[in-house]
Design a protein around this motif. Structure first.
Motif, PDB file in Angstrom:
ATOM      1  N   LYS A 357      -2.213  36.468   9.391  1.00 39.92           N
ATOM      2  CA  LYS A 357      -2.860  37.718   9.813  1.00 39.92           C
ATOM      3  C   LYS A 357      -2.987  37.829  11.320  1.00 39.92           C
ATOM      4  CE  LYS A 357      -5.838  38.525   5.769  1.00 39.92           C
ATOM      5  NZ  LYS A 357      -7.259  38.602   5.331  1.00 39.92           N
ATOM      6  N   THR A 358      -2.998  36.680  11.978  1.00 35.68           N
ATOM      7  CA  THR A 358      -3.226  36.673  13.422  1.00 35.68           C
ATOM      8  C   THR A 358      -1.938  36.765  14.219  1.00 35.68           C
ATOM      9  OG1 THR A 358      -3.204  34.259  13.536  1.00 35.68           O
ATOM     10  CG2 THR A 358      -5.314  35.314  13.108  1.00 35.68           C
ATOM     11  N   SER A 372       1.285  34.453  19.931  1.00 36.18           N
ATOM     12  CA  SER A 372       1.284  34.066  18.508  1.00 36.18           C
ATOM     13  C   SER A 372       1.987  32.735  18.259  1.00 36.18           C
ATOM     14  CB  SER A 372       1.973  35.151  17.665  1.00 36.18           C
ATOM     15  OG  SER A 372       1.270  36.379  17.746  1.00 36.18           O
ATOM     16  N   ALA A 373       2.535  32.124  19.297  1.00 35.53           N
ATOM     17  CA  ALA A 373       3.309  30.883  19.132  1.00 35.53           C
ATOM     18  C   ALA A 373       2.460  29.772  18.530  1.00 35.53           C
ATOM     19  CB  ALA A 373       3.888  30.450  20.482  1.00 35.53           C
ATOM     20  N   GLU A 374       1.200  29.693  18.944  1.00 35.03           N
ATOM     21  CA  GLU A 374       0.360  28.604  18.467  1.00 35.03           C
ATOM     22  C   GLU A 374       0.086  28.720  16.969  1.00 35.03           C
ATOM     23  OE1 GLU A 374      -3.989  26.534  19.366  1.00 35.03           O
ATOM     24  OE2 GLU A 374      -3.229  28.117  20.679  1.00 35.03           O
ATOM     25  N   ILE A 379       1.487  27.374  11.109  1.00 37.96           N
ATOM     26  CA  ILE A 379       2.131  27.783   9.847  1.00 37.96           C
ATOM     27  C   ILE A 379       3.304  26.866   9.521  1.00 37.96           C
ATOM     28  CG2 ILE A 379       3.516  29.599   8.769  1.00 37.96           C
ATOM     29  CD1 ILE A 379       1.695  31.647  10.243  1.00 37.96           C
ATOM     30  N   ILE A 380       4.096  26.554  10.527  1.00 33.31           N
ATOM     31  CA  ILE A 380       5.258  25.677  10.319  1.00 33.31           C
ATOM     32  C   ILE A 380       4.802  24.301   9.815  1.00 33.31           C
ATOM     33  CG2 ILE A 380       7.093  24.409  11.508  1.00 33.31           C
ATOM     34  CD1 ILE A 380       7.431  26.957  13.262  1.00 33.31           C
ATOM     35  N   ARG A 455      -2.666  46.333   9.024  1.00 30.56           N
ATOM     36  CA  ARG A 455      -1.469  45.924   9.786  1.00 30.56           C
ATOM     37  C   ARG A 455      -1.437  44.390   9.839  1.00 30.56           C
ATOM     38  NH1 ARG A 455      -3.671  49.888  13.188  1.00 30.56           N
ATOM     39  NH2 ARG A 455      -4.374  48.279  14.633  1.00 30.56           N
ATOM     40  N   ARG A 456      -0.618  43.793   8.931  1.00 31.78           N
ATOM     41  CA  ARG A 456      -0.687  42.342   8.776  1.00 31.78           C
ATOM     42  C   ARG A 456       0.644  41.759   8.257  1.00 31.78           C
ATOM     43  NH1 ARG A 456      -2.160  44.840   4.262  1.00 31.78           N
ATOM     44  NH2 ARG A 456      -1.690  43.860   2.215  1.00 31.78           N
TER      45      ARG A 456
END
Length: 463
Positions: A357-358, A372-374, A379-380, A455-456
Motif C-alpha cells: 500500500k505504501t 518506495s525502494a525501501e 517485499i522482496i 489508490r493502492r
C-alpha cells in the motif's frame, strides 16, 4: 605222430577261425581248456545185442569207474564266439586214449571189454544257446556236428550238448558239459563225451582303457568310472563331467558340481563376491543393512537407503519432515502439505499488503517513486522466504477520471511493480500482474482520504 598231427590240425582250425572274425561285443570270445571223458556204455546200443553196452539210453550214466575213459592231462580245447541274443558258435578239438569201450559182458561176467589203447580224436562245431547271460550260473544247450577218429577210423557225427558255466568273475569260470555224439557210420559207436575245464572270456573292445568295454561305455573315447558307465569325473566330486557345470573344480551336488567358497548357497561361477557370504538376490554379495544395495556399492552400508541415493537414507536438510528428494524447498523449513516449502500465513499476507500500500507512483502515471525502494526491498525479502509460492500483483485506482483510463493505469502500475520485483531477483514465473481499475474500492471515493486508500497496490498469494 600221425595222430598228433590231426590234433594240431584241429587246433589250427580253431585258432584260424578265432582270428577271422571282427570283435564287436563285450568279451565275445570264450576259450576253454580242460579234460574230457569218453563213455560208450550209456548210448543204449546194448538193445541190439551188444552185451558190452547198456540196454537203455543213459544206463549207468555216472558210472565213471567202470567205463569212462579219461586221459590224465590236457585233452580238450575249444574256442567259441558270441553271435547275438544268447547264441554263440564254437569249435572244439579233443583227444583221448580208449581202454574201455563199454562195460563187462552180461553173459560172461569174468570178461571185461578191454581194448588195446585205442586213440581218440575229435573236431566238433557247436551252436550254443545260453539261458542266463551275465549271471554266475549260466546253463546252455547246443547242437552241432563234427568228425571223430577212434583207433584211426573216422566218421561224422551229429552232436547234442548240455552244460553249464560257473563264472568266478567277468572273465574266468568253470565249464562242465556233456555231449551226445551219434555216428553216421555203423563202424563208429554212438557215445558220450564229457568235459570239464577252465573258461576264459576275452576280446572286448575298450578304446579308452578304463576297464569298461565300449558296448557298455557311455563315453567310449574318454577314460571314466564304472559308477558313471565309463564317463569321467575330472574333478572327483562325484558328479560326472557331462552333468557338472564346473567339471574342473570339485563342487557340490546341489550346485551342479560347482564350488561355493563362502558357503552362501551361490556357486562361485555365479557369485560376484565369491569369498564373502551374501544373498542370491544380489548374486552372492552381502547387504548388511538389507536395503537391496550391495555393501560394495552402498555408501551407507549400515543404514538402509534406496539405490537411487546409493544406499543412503534420503536427507531432510531443513528438518521439516519432508525428504530432500521430495522437498521443493530443501533448505527452507516448510510443511508437508506444501511439499516442504513454507506456507504464506494470514499474518504474512497482511504484512505484504501493508508494505504494498505504501508503494508510491507519480500522479496519474505508473512510474514508481524512488522513496518506495525501501518498502519494495522489504517485499522482496518476504517473497524470497516463500520460493515455491506464486503471487499476483494487483493494481487499483479511485474513481476519479474515466473508467477505461483507470483500468489502463491500474494495469500499468501492477506491471511496473512486477517488473521491479523481477529485476531485483524474483522469478517471473512466480508473479503475475493484473489491474482492476476502480472496480474494487476498499473505501469511499467521496472523500479525499477514502480515494487515497483506494489508490493502492496489493500483492496476494495466487490461489
Amino acid at each position: 605222430m600221425k595222430n598228433l598231427s590231426r590234433l594240431l590240425f584241429a587246433m589250427l582250425l580253431v585258432l584260424g577261425y578265432s582270428n577271422a572274425n571282427a570283435q564287436d561285443e563285450n568279451n565275445p570270445w570264450q576259450i576253454n581248456i580242460g579234460v574230457n571223458a569218453v563213455d560208450a556204455f550209456p548210448s543204449g546200443d546194448g538193445v541190439q545185442g551188444n552185451a558190452y553196452l547198456g540196454s537203455g539210453f543213459g544206463d549207468e550214466f555216472f558210472n565213471a569207474s567202470d567205463h569212462w575213459n579219461i586221459l590224465p592231462s590236457l585233452s580238450t580245447i575249444s574256442v567259441s564266439k558270441y553271435l547275438s541274443s544268447g547264441f554263440s558258435f564254437g569249435i572244439t578239438g579233443s583227444l583221448n586214449k580208449i581202454e574201455n569201450w563199454g562195460d563187462k559182458a552180461n553173459t560172461f561176467p569174468e570178461e571185461v571189454n578191454k581194448v588195446d589203447d585205442w586213440s581218440y580224436y575229435g573236431v566238433d562245431g557247436t551252436i550254443k544257446y545260453n539261458f542266463l547271460q551275465g549271471t554266475t550260473i549260466d546253463p546252455f544247450v547246443g547242437v552241432g556236428g563234427g568228425y571223430t577218429w577212434v583207433d584211426e577210423i573216422g566218421a561224422g557225427t551229429v552232436n547234442g550238448t548240455l552244460g553249464v558255466n560257473v563264472w568266478f568273475n567277468d572273465n574266468i569260470g568253470l565249464t562242465l558239459q556233456t555231449a551226445y555224439k551219434h555216428a553216421f557210420e555203423d563202424y563208429l559207436q554212438t557215445h558220450f563225451q564229457h568235459s570239464a575245464g577252465i573258461s576264459i572270456k576275452f576280446g572286448g573292445t575298450d578304446t579308452d582303457g578304463d576297464g569298461i568295454y565300449d558296448k557298455d561305455d557311455a563315453c567310449p573315447d574318454v577314460a571314466g568310472l564304472e559308477a558313471f558307465n565309463g564317463c569321467p569325473d575330472t574333478d572327483g566330486d562325484g558328479i560326472e563331467d557331462s552333468k557338472d557345470d564346473c567339471p574342473n573344480e570339485a563342487g557340490l551336488a546341489e550346485l551342479n558340481g560347482c564350488p561355493d567358497q563362502d558357503g552362501d548357497g551361490v556357486a562361485d561361477n555365479k557369485d560376484n563376491c565369491p569369498t564373502v557370504a551374501g544373498i542370491a538376490a544380489l548374486a552372492g554379495c552381502p547387504d548388511a543393512d538389507g536395503d537391496g544395495v550391495t555393501d560394495a556399492d552402498d555408501k551407507c552400508p549400515n543404514q538402509a537407503g534406496p539405490s537411487a541415493n546409493n544406499g543412503c537414507p534420503w536427507p531432510d536438510t531443513d528438518g521439516d519432515g519432508v525428504l530432500d528428494k521430495d522437498d521443493k524447498c530443501p533448505e527452507i523449513k516448510g510443511t508437508v502439505a506444501n511439499a516442504g516449502c513454507p506456507e504464506v500465513t494470514a499474518e504474512v499476507q497482511k504484512q505484504l499488503n501493508e508494505y504494498a500500500k505504501t508503494i508510491l507512483f507519480d500522479t496519474g502515471k505508473s512510474t514508481i517513486k524512488s522513496q518506495s525502494a525501501e518498502v519494495l526491498s522489504d517485499i522482496i525479502k518476504i517473497l524470497n522466504e516463500y520460493p515455491n509460492s506464486k503471487f499476483t500483483v494487483e493494481g487499483h485506482t479511485d474513481s476519479v477520471g474515466s473508467e477505461s483510463l483507470n483500468q489502463r493505469l491500474s494495469d500499468a502500475r501492477a506491471n511496473a511493480v512486477k517488473e521491479y520485483l523481477v529485476e531485483n531477483g524474483i522469478d517471473a514465473f512466480r508473479l503475475s500482474a493484473l489491474g482492476y481499475g476502480e472496480s474494487k474500492p476498499i473505501d469511499s471515493n467521496k472523500t479525499r482520504a477514502g480515494r487515497a486508500n483506494n489508490r493502492r497496490v496489493e500483492i496476494n498469494l495466487a490461489k
